[in-house]
Design an enzyme around this catalytic site. Structure first.
Site, short mmCIF file in Angstrom:
data_model
loop_
_atom_site.label_atom_id
_atom_site.label_comp_id
_atom_site.label_asym_id
_atom_site.label_seq_id
_atom_site.Cartn_x
_atom_site.Cartn_y
_atom_site.Cartn_z
N GLY A 214 40.90 -68.55 -45.41
CA GLY A 214 39.85 -68.56 -46.08
C GLY A 214 38.37 -67.86 -45.85
O GLY A 214 37.21 -68.71 -45.71
N LYS A 215 38.84 -66.78 -45.33
CA LYS A 215 37.53 -65.78 -45.20
C LYS A 215 36.25 -65.78 -46.58
O LYS A 215 35.27 -66.12 -46.27
CB LYS A 215 38.25 -64.13 -45.07
CG LYS A 215 38.90 -63.45 -44.49
CD LYS A 215 39.32 -61.99 -43.68
CE LYS A 215 39.48 -61.84 -45.35
NZ LYS A 215 41.58 -62.79 -45.61
N THR A 216 37.06 -65.99 -47.80
CA THR A 216 35.56 -65.81 -48.52
C THR A 216 34.95 -67.19 -48.82
O THR A 216 33.45 -66.92 -48.51
CB THR A 216 36.31 -65.49 -50.00
OG1 THR A 216 36.70 -63.94 -50.02
CG2 THR A 216 35.05 -65.10 -51.24
N GLU A 239 36.01 -57.60 -54.16
CA GLU A 239 37.99 -58.37 -54.35
C GLU A 239 37.38 -59.31 -55.14
O GLU A 239 38.73 -59.34 -55.89
CB GLU A 239 37.81 -58.88 -53.69
CG GLU A 239 39.54 -59.59 -53.19
CD GLU A 239 40.36 -59.77 -52.28
OE1 GLU A 239 41.45 -59.74 -51.78
OE2 GLU A 239 39.08 -60.70 -50.74
N ARG A 248 33.15 -71.04 -56.66
CA ARG A 248 33.30 -71.97 -55.65
C ARG A 248 32.29 -72.51 -54.40
O ARG A 248 32.29 -72.75 -54.25
CB ARG A 248 34.39 -70.26 -54.24
CG ARG A 248 35.08 -69.98 -54.73
CD ARG A 248 36.06 -69.20 -53.84
NE ARG A 248 37.32 -68.76 -54.43
CZ ARG A 248 38.29 -68.68 -53.88
NH1 ARG A 248 37.61 -68.18 -51.97
NH2 ARG A 248 40.14 -67.69 -53.81
N GLY A 384 40.01 -49.75 -33.46
CA GLY A 384 39.07 -49.16 -32.67
C GLY A 384 37.47 -48.84 -33.03
O GLY A 384 36.49 -49.50 -32.45
N ARG A 426 28.10 -58.87 -28.40
CA ARG A 426 27.71 -58.49 -27.20
C ARG A 426 26.36 -58.57 -26.53
O ARG A 426 26.21 -57.75 -25.83
CB ARG A 426 27.06 -57.24 -28.16
CG ARG A 426 26.38 -55.93 -27.38
CD ARG A 426 26.58 -54.50 -28.61
NE ARG A 426 27.77 -53.39 -27.93
CZ ARG A 426 28.40 -53.40 -29.65
NH1 ARG A 426 27.41 -52.78 -30.92
NH2 ARG A 426 29.09 -52.57 -29.53
#
Length: 460
Positions: A214-216, A239, A248, A384, A426
């Site tokens: 469900g990132k998008t 994408e 959406r 990394g 951070r």
């Protein structure tokens, strides 16, 4: 083209700078702040300043005799005109009184020369049909980036009085703009606002998950929330086609059934709801780019154009590993190196544009073999560089997809439960943010535990 253009230069300023550096100990520290050897037009002057740089950096004494010896050691004394030329340089200046003005003028001439050379090269690339257009654009952007760095060289150097003044000014701005603890752009999720104080200027944020998590949809929810709060959002989708994103967004904002909308079987009232929602969404300050081959340089150029018009407060890129990383030596790099370059460019973009840049990223398969399939920071693909450059890393997790009935950490039932794991922060705390979603993942809201679960907790 450059053959027909008179290159700007000032030999008298060059000799004045070199002469001052030979005569006065305070001159070289000032000159080296602004100049490099290649910024001198005369090749002899370049060689002499290069020797001066080396001697200064090594802490050696600088005068006519020591510089002459250094040039002799390098085999360049006769190339610059011998000892007489060095003595002549020192005799043509009285003091370093106007050294900074002279140095800044030389730097300006150098930038102009490089601009002429660069534009000549870009013109040659533009008419060469064997060169890809994207490569020509990327080379142009790189040239401008390098010139920008020189033009702003040492402008970032501030004494503590200036730094503290700037820091208090920024803190005061946060106090004036904050609303219920949110000093940045609102995220659209209350608990995420509490954790982050909103998306902050200059920060690179990575939202990572396995495919189909469900990132998008989450990123669209974030974009919509920012735009509804009046912030200009640039959403770059490598994408997915723009119209699919439009679908959406309509499903996020309306009560239309996702399956019926996508299959064209909407009821009349749903169709009206969808159309009305589209009209409301059309008013949002949000730009969508669905170019399937966009690179980080392409996105940066587009963001700069929008920023110049005051229309870029936030950038979302879906997603990192699909971005086309154009470079002249890309054949010599592996995928991890390319992702590292793209991530670094995203961070630099955030600082330059003075806005948050949100990168969507894939997780590797390691979490699939872990009990509960709960993701962790090490699951980032090519992790990394992403972990190093990102100010905030958020991992998206839906425990129901792992076959769990209850989330082990919170004890919440997993039906309709989404978790955003702040794995790195951070400038703040890490932790979990819980949200609710419907079965089709087209509705995202703040999480409230089900009433029956709350009742069970009370009785237990």
């Amino acid at each position: 083209m450059e053959k027909h253009i008179n290159m700007p230069f000032a030999l008298d300023y060059e000799t004045a700078v070199l002469g001052a550096c030979l005569l006065e100990t305070k001159a070289m520290p000032l000159a080296i702040k602004f100049l490099r050897a290649e910024m001198f037009y005369d090749d002899r002057h370049q060689k002499i300043f290069s020797a001066l740089e080396c001697m200064f950096n090594e802490g050696r004494s600088i005068d006519i005799i020591t510089v002459t010896e250094e040039l002799k050691r390098r085999g360049e004394l006769e190339k610059v005109g011998g000892p007489f030329f060095i003595v002549q340089l020192s005799s043509e200046v009285a003091s370093s009184a106007h050294l900074e003005t002279h140095a800044l003028t030389l730097k300006d001439y150098y930038i102009r020369r490089e601009l002429i050379k660069g534009q000549s090269k870009m013109l040659a690339m533009a008419v060469d049909m064997t060169v890809y257009t994207e490569d020509a654009i990327a080379a142009t952007q790189e040239m401008l980036d390098n010139l920008n760095k020189d033009a702003a060289w040492n402008n970032s150097l501030r004494d503590m009085e200036t730094l503290m003044s700037d820091t208090i000014e920024l803190a005061e701005e946060r106090r004036e703009k904050q609303e219920e603890g949110v000093t940045g752009i609102p995220t659209g999720l209350t608990d995420l606002d509490v954790l982050t104080s909103g998306w902050q200027k200059g920060e690179a944020v990575v939202i990572a998950a396995r495919p189909a998590m469900g990132k998008t949809m989450v990123s669209l929810h974030l974009a919509k929330a920012a735009a509804k709060a009046g912030h200009n959002v640039l959403f770059c989708s490598i994408e997915m086609q723009g119209e699919r994103l439009g679908d959406r967004l309509i499903l996020l904002e309306s009560d239309v059934n996702a399956h019926r909308w996508r299959s064209g079987q909407t009821a009349p009232d749903e169709w009206i709801d969808g159309q009305n929602t589209a009209r409301e969404l059309a008013k949002l300050p949000m730009m969508i780019d669905d170019n399937p081959s966009m690179s980080m340089d392409y996105i940066r150029a587009e963001a700069r154009m929008l920023k110049s018009k005051g229309k870029c407060d936030m950038i979302i890129i879906d997603y990192l590993q699909l971005s086309d990383m154009k470079s002249n030596d890309r054949a010599l790099r592996n995928r991890e190196q390319e992702v590292a370059i793209a991530t670094r460019k995203a961070k630099l973009m955030a600082k330059e544009m003075d806005c948050p840049v949100i990168l969507l990223s894939q997780l590797n398969r390691d979490s699939e073999t872990r009990p509960g399939k709960r993701p962790q920071l090490s699951d980032l693909r090519e992790s990394g560089a992403i972990e190093q450059d990102a100010d905030l890393v958020l991992l998206l997790y839906r425990p129901a997809l792992a076959g769990l009935a209850t989330d082990k950490e919170s004890g919440y039932p997993t039906d309709g439960l989404g978790i955003i794991i702040a794995a790195k922060h951070r400038n703040g705390e890490t932790g979990n943010v819980y949200f609710s979603h419907n079965k089709s993942m087209t509705k995202i809201t703040d999480y409230t535990p089900p009433m029956d679960w709350l009742m069970n907790q009370k009785t237990n």
